[in-house]
Design a protein around this motif. Structure first.
Motif, PDB file in Angstrom:
ATOM      1  N   SER A 194       0.690  -1.271   0.267  1.00  0.00           N
ATOM      2  CA  SER A 194       0.057   0.365   0.112  1.00  0.00           C
ATOM      3  C   SER A 194       0.623   1.009   0.175  1.00  0.00           C
ATOM      4  O   SER A 194       0.090   1.650  -0.788  1.00  0.00           O
ATOM      5  N   ILE A 195       2.057   1.294   1.090  1.00  0.00           N
ATOM      6  CA  ILE A 195       2.599   2.486   0.645  1.00  0.00           C
ATOM      7  C   ILE A 195       3.677   2.781  -0.246  1.00  0.00           C
ATOM      8  O   ILE A 195       3.429   3.322  -0.566  1.00  0.00           O
ATOM      9  N   ALA A 196       3.970   2.054  -0.897  1.00  0.00           N
ATOM     10  CA  ALA A 196       4.677   1.602  -2.293  1.00  0.00           C
ATOM     11  C   ALA A 196       3.439   1.924  -2.870  1.00  0.00           C
ATOM     12  O   ALA A 196       3.967   2.803  -4.888  1.00  0.00           O
ATOM     13  N   HIS A 197       2.497   1.509  -3.590  1.00  0.00           N
ATOM     14  CA  HIS A 197       1.327   2.277  -3.965  1.00  0.00           C
ATOM     15  C   HIS A 197       1.088   4.150  -4.026  1.00  0.00           C
ATOM     16  O   HIS A 197       1.104   4.845  -4.978  1.00  0.00           O
ATOM     17  N   VAL A 198       1.222   4.442  -2.917  1.00  0.00           N
ATOM     18  CA  VAL A 198       1.060   5.609  -2.536  1.00  0.00           C
ATOM     19  C   VAL A 198       2.326   6.466  -2.881  1.00  0.00           C
ATOM     20  O   VAL A 198       1.819   7.913  -3.689  1.00  0.00           O
ATOM     21  N   SER A 199       3.275   5.896  -2.242  1.00  0.00           N
ATOM     22  CA  SER A 199       5.012   6.357  -3.271  1.00  0.00           C
ATOM     23  C   SER A 199       4.802   6.664  -4.946  1.00  0.00           C
ATOM     24  O   SER A 199       4.745   7.779  -5.073  1.00  0.00           O
ATOM     25  N   SER A 200       4.414   5.957  -5.478  1.00  0.00           N
ATOM     26  CA  SER A 200       4.537   6.319  -6.914  1.00  0.00           C
ATOM     27  C   SER A 200       3.052   6.545  -7.319  1.00  0.00           C
ATOM     28  O   SER A 200       2.965   6.957  -8.681  1.00  0.00           O
ATOM     29  N   HIS A 201       2.473   7.223  -6.898  1.00  0.00           N
ATOM     30  CA  HIS A 201       0.793   7.505  -7.203  1.00  0.00           C
ATOM     31  C   HIS A 201       0.459   9.036  -6.382  1.00  0.00           C
ATOM     32  O   HIS A 201      -0.847   9.552  -6.138  1.00  0.00           O
ATOM     33  N   LEU A 202       1.218   9.533  -6.035  1.00  0.00           N
ATOM     34  CA  LEU A 202       0.677  10.774  -5.206  1.00  0.00           C
ATOM     35  C   LEU A 202       0.004  11.905  -6.013  1.00  0.00           C
ATOM     36  O   LEU A 202      -0.452  12.923  -5.339  1.00  0.00           O
ATOM     37  N   ASP A 203      -0.054  11.635  -7.129  1.00  0.00           N
ATOM     38  CA  ASP A 203      -0.243  12.880  -8.195  1.00  0.00           C
ATOM     39  C   ASP A 203      -1.975  12.748  -8.426  1.00  0.00           C
ATOM     40  O   ASP A 203      -2.489  13.287  -9.427  1.00  0.00           O
ATOM     41  N   GLU A 204      -2.121  11.522  -7.919  1.00  0.00           N
ATOM     42  CA  GLU A 204      -3.686  10.632  -8.307  1.00  0.00           C
ATOM     43  C   GLU A 204      -4.560  11.388  -6.564  1.00  0.00           C
ATOM     44  O   GLU A 204      -4.089  10.850  -6.102  1.00  0.00           O
ATOM     45  N   PRO A 205      -5.845  11.108  -7.328  1.00  0.00           N
ATOM     46  CA  PRO A 205      -6.902  10.440  -5.423  1.00  0.00           C
ATOM     47  C   PRO A 205      -5.736   9.728  -5.711  1.00  0.00           C
ATOM     48  O   PRO A 205      -6.270   9.052  -5.361  1.00  0.00           O
ATOM     49  N   ILE A 206      -5.959   9.430  -3.666  1.00  0.00           N
ATOM     50  CA  ILE A 206      -5.980   8.905  -2.958  1.00  0.00           C
ATOM     51  C   ILE A 206      -6.702   8.395  -1.541  1.00  0.00           C
ATOM     52  O   ILE A 206      -7.187   9.857  -0.754  1.00  0.00           O
ATOM     53  N   SER A 207      -7.760   7.915  -1.631  1.00  0.00           N
ATOM     54  CA  SER A 207      -8.697   7.131  -0.612  1.00  0.00           C
ATOM     55  C   SER A 207      -8.248   6.625   0.797  1.00  0.00           C
ATOM     56  O   SER A 207      -7.765   5.203  -0.018  1.00  0.00           O
ATOM     57  N   ILE A 208      -8.499   6.807   1.886  1.00  0.00           N
ATOM     58  CA  ILE A 208      -8.252   5.519   2.490  1.00  0.00           C
ATOM     59  C   ILE A 208      -8.944   4.685   2.433  1.00  0.00           C
ATOM     60  O   ILE A 208      -8.609   3.041   2.632  1.00  0.00           O
ATOM     61  N   ASP A 209     -10.317   4.301   2.112  1.00  0.00           N
ATOM     62  CA  ASP A 209     -10.901   3.251   1.351  1.00  0.00           C
ATOM     63  C   ASP A 209     -10.229   2.222   0.412  1.00  0.00           C
ATOM     64  O   ASP A 209     -10.459   1.120   0.521  1.00  0.00           O
ATOM     65  N   ASP A 210     -10.384   3.401  -0.292  1.00  0.00           N
ATOM     66  CA  ASP A 210      -9.086   2.645  -2.266  1.00  0.00           C
ATOM     67  C   ASP A 210      -7.628   1.208  -1.123  1.00  0.00           C
ATOM     68  O   ASP A 210      -7.505   0.659  -1.521  1.00  0.00           O
ATOM     69  N   MET A 211      -7.187   2.858  -0.290  1.00  0.00           N
ATOM     70  CA  MET A 211      -6.153   2.334   0.549  1.00  0.00           C
ATOM     71  C   MET A 211      -6.556   0.745   1.508  1.00  0.00           C
ATOM     72  O   MET A 211      -5.268  -0.591   1.085  1.00  0.00           O
ATOM     73  N   ALA A 212      -7.338   0.646   1.639  1.00  0.00           N
ATOM     74  CA  ALA A 212      -7.578  -0.182   2.243  1.00  0.00           C
ATOM     75  C   ALA A 212      -8.231  -2.205   1.779  1.00  0.00           C
ATOM     76  O   ALA A 212      -7.855  -2.977   1.594  1.00  0.00           O
ATOM     77  N   THR A 213      -9.056  -1.324   0.896  1.00  0.00           N
ATOM     78  CA  THR A 213      -9.410  -2.386  -0.050  1.00  0.00           C
ATOM     79  C   THR A 213      -7.766  -2.932  -1.164  1.00  0.00           C
ATOM     80  O   THR A 213      -7.781  -4.000  -1.371  1.00  0.00           O
ATOM     81  N   ARG A 214      -7.264  -2.066  -1.695  1.00  0.00           N
ATOM     82  CA  ARG A 214      -5.699  -2.627  -2.227  1.00  0.00           C
ATOM     83  C   ARG A 214      -5.116  -3.579  -1.252  1.00  0.00           C
ATOM     84  O   ARG A 214      -4.896  -4.223  -1.082  1.00  0.00           O
ATOM     85  N   ALA A 215      -5.260  -3.154   0.450  1.00  0.00           N
ATOM     86  CA  ALA A 215      -4.973  -4.419   0.965  1.00  0.00           C
ATOM     87  C   ALA A 215      -5.778  -5.764   1.326  1.00  0.00           C
ATOM     88  O   ALA A 215      -4.831  -5.904   2.582  1.00  0.00           O
ATOM     89  N   GLY A 216      -6.773  -5.337   0.531  1.00  0.00           N
ATOM     90  CA  GLY A 216      -7.447  -6.471   1.207  1.00  0.00           C
ATOM     91  C   GLY A 216      -8.251  -6.476   2.653  1.00  0.00           C
ATOM     92  O   GLY A 216      -8.078  -7.228   3.451  1.00  0.00           O
ATOM     93  N   MET A 217      -8.281  -5.039   3.350  1.00  0.00           N
ATOM     94  CA  MET A 217      -8.592  -5.428   4.696  1.00  0.00           C
ATOM     95  C   MET A 217      -9.359  -4.172   5.445  1.00  0.00           C
ATOM     96  O   MET A 217     -10.124  -3.262   4.371  1.00  0.00           O
ATOM     97  N   SER A 218     -10.270  -5.037   6.483  1.00  0.00           N
ATOM     98  CA  SER A 218     -11.733  -3.687   6.097  1.00  0.00           C
ATOM     99  C   SER A 218     -11.051  -2.043   6.644  1.00  0.00           C
ATOM    100  O   SER A 218      -9.951  -2.094   7.028  1.00  0.00           O
ATOM    101  N   ARG A 219     -11.307  -0.664   6.263  1.00  0.00           N
ATOM    102  CA  ARG A 219     -11.210   0.042   7.141  1.00  0.00           C
ATOM    103  C   ARG A 219     -10.152   0.225   7.735  1.00  0.00           C
ATOM    104  O   ARG A 219      -9.223   0.724   8.512  1.00  0.00           O
ATOM    105  N   ALA A 220     -11.075  -0.129   9.275  1.00  0.00           N
ATOM    106  CA  ALA A 220     -10.579  -0.230  10.761  1.00  0.00           C
ATOM    107  C   ALA A 220      -9.581  -0.999  10.835  1.00  0.00           C
ATOM    108  O   ALA A 220      -8.147  -0.791  11.937  1.00  0.00           O
ATOM    109  N   VAL A 221      -9.516  -2.559  10.474  1.00  0.00           N
ATOM    110  CA  VAL A 221      -8.298  -3.211  10.665  1.00  0.00           C
ATOM    111  C   VAL A 221      -7.252  -2.735   9.725  1.00  0.00           C
ATOM    112  O   VAL A 221      -5.717  -2.327  10.286  1.00  0.00           O
TER     113      VAL A 221
END
Length: 297
Positions: A194-221
């Motif tokens: 998830s961190i690698a994706h964020v680092s290479s896509h800073l110029d794009e919209p980034i949501s916590i829900d999308d990060m959680a989905t990419r990681a295969g986790m619920s938002r809380a976890v």
């Protein structure tokens, strides 16, 4: 004696302050002969080893000071502040910056695991995996010295560089930072991906829900696990990555508006507010008063 040899090698091959290429991909030496305060930076996966003097890195308020007794291992991209506050012409800082290739590190970690290699447990391993300080052990020292010796010959560097770098990676994975590094580069580390994706896509919209989905986790976890690894909440991490990158770009000569757009801000006023809140200066004040220090890595 080996550390002194490393220092002598760097001193002989370094003519000015800042980073110097060694001819080996991802390996650079550096020198600093003047004090540089801690300024915003982004560490991509790397190891920073000091053989003379001391460096500082600050991650989310946690201060790491290291010298020739410990090297810094950062296995994931991290927004930090870094500097050399005590360097001087009388007490120059010499060191080595080694980028960690994710593919090579992952492959080597897997080979070690398949071979039954037991990696040391890191103290407090669930906290601040983003940065570790690791003891300069004999394996790391000898591997680094052997790697740097290649710089004397283009042929040796071309033929043996990859193998010597692999040897250094192996020493890192066996050292005190080995377990957290293996976790970061392991196939199952969703947070590191998830961190690698964020680092290479800073110029794009980034949501916590999308990060959680990419990681295969619920938002809380995801939120809980992310904070365990980085000490920061996901939204704080994304903001720090963007602002640190912007600060570096501005200090390197990019205009404020260009830097803001480059790291994903669509509102100049929001960028200015958040920048000033983070650094205590407006972006324009930062542009006028700061020049990116060479060798700050």
């Amino acid at each position: 004696m080996s550390k002194n040899e490393i220092k002598q090698l760097i001193a002989r091959r370094t003519e000015k302050d800042g980073l110097t290429d060694t001819g080996i991909a991802g390996v650079r030496t550096f020198r600093a002969t003047q004090a540089i305060p801690c300024v915003p930076a982004v560490y991509d996966p790397c190891v920073v080893a000091i053989v003379s003097g001391a460096k500082e890195a600050v991650l989310d308020g946690h201060r790491y000071v290291y010298d020739d007794s410990q090297y810094l291992c950062c296995p994931m991209s991290m927004p930090v502040k870094a500097g050399t506050p005590n360097a001087s012409s009388e007490n120059p800082l010499y060191g080595v910056f080694v980028s960690l290739d994710p593919h090579a590190m992952s492959q080597l970690a897997l080979e070690m695991e398949n071979a039954g290699g037991v990696l040391p447990t890191a103290v407090g391993e669930l906290r601040a995996q983003g940065i570790r300080l690791s003891k300069w052990d004999d394996g790391f020292t000898e591997a680094l010295l052997r790697l740097l010796h290649l710089g004397a010959s283009h042929t040796d560097t071309a033929v043996l560089g990859e193998a010597r770098l692999r040897e250094l990676y192996y020493a890192i994975l066996k050292g005190e930072a080995g377990k957290s590094a293996r976790q970061a580069f392991g196939a199952g580390n969703a947070i590191a991906r998830s961190i690698a994706h964020v680092s290479s896509h800073l110029d794009e919209p980034i949501s916590i829900d999308d990060m959680a989905t990419r990681a295969g986790m619920s938002r809380a976890v995801f939120h809980r696990r992310f904070k365990q690894v980085t000490t920061m909440a996901p939204i704080q991490f994304v903001k720090s990555m963007r602002l640190n990158n912007a600060a570096m770009k501005i200090a390197s000569g990019m205009t404020v508006n260009e830097a803001a757009i480059d790291v994903g801000y669509v509102s100049p006023s929001q960028f200015s507010r958040e920048f000033k809140r983070m650094y205590g200066q407006s972006p324009r004040q930062w542009s006028e008063g700061n020049q990116l220090p060479v060798g700050v890595a």
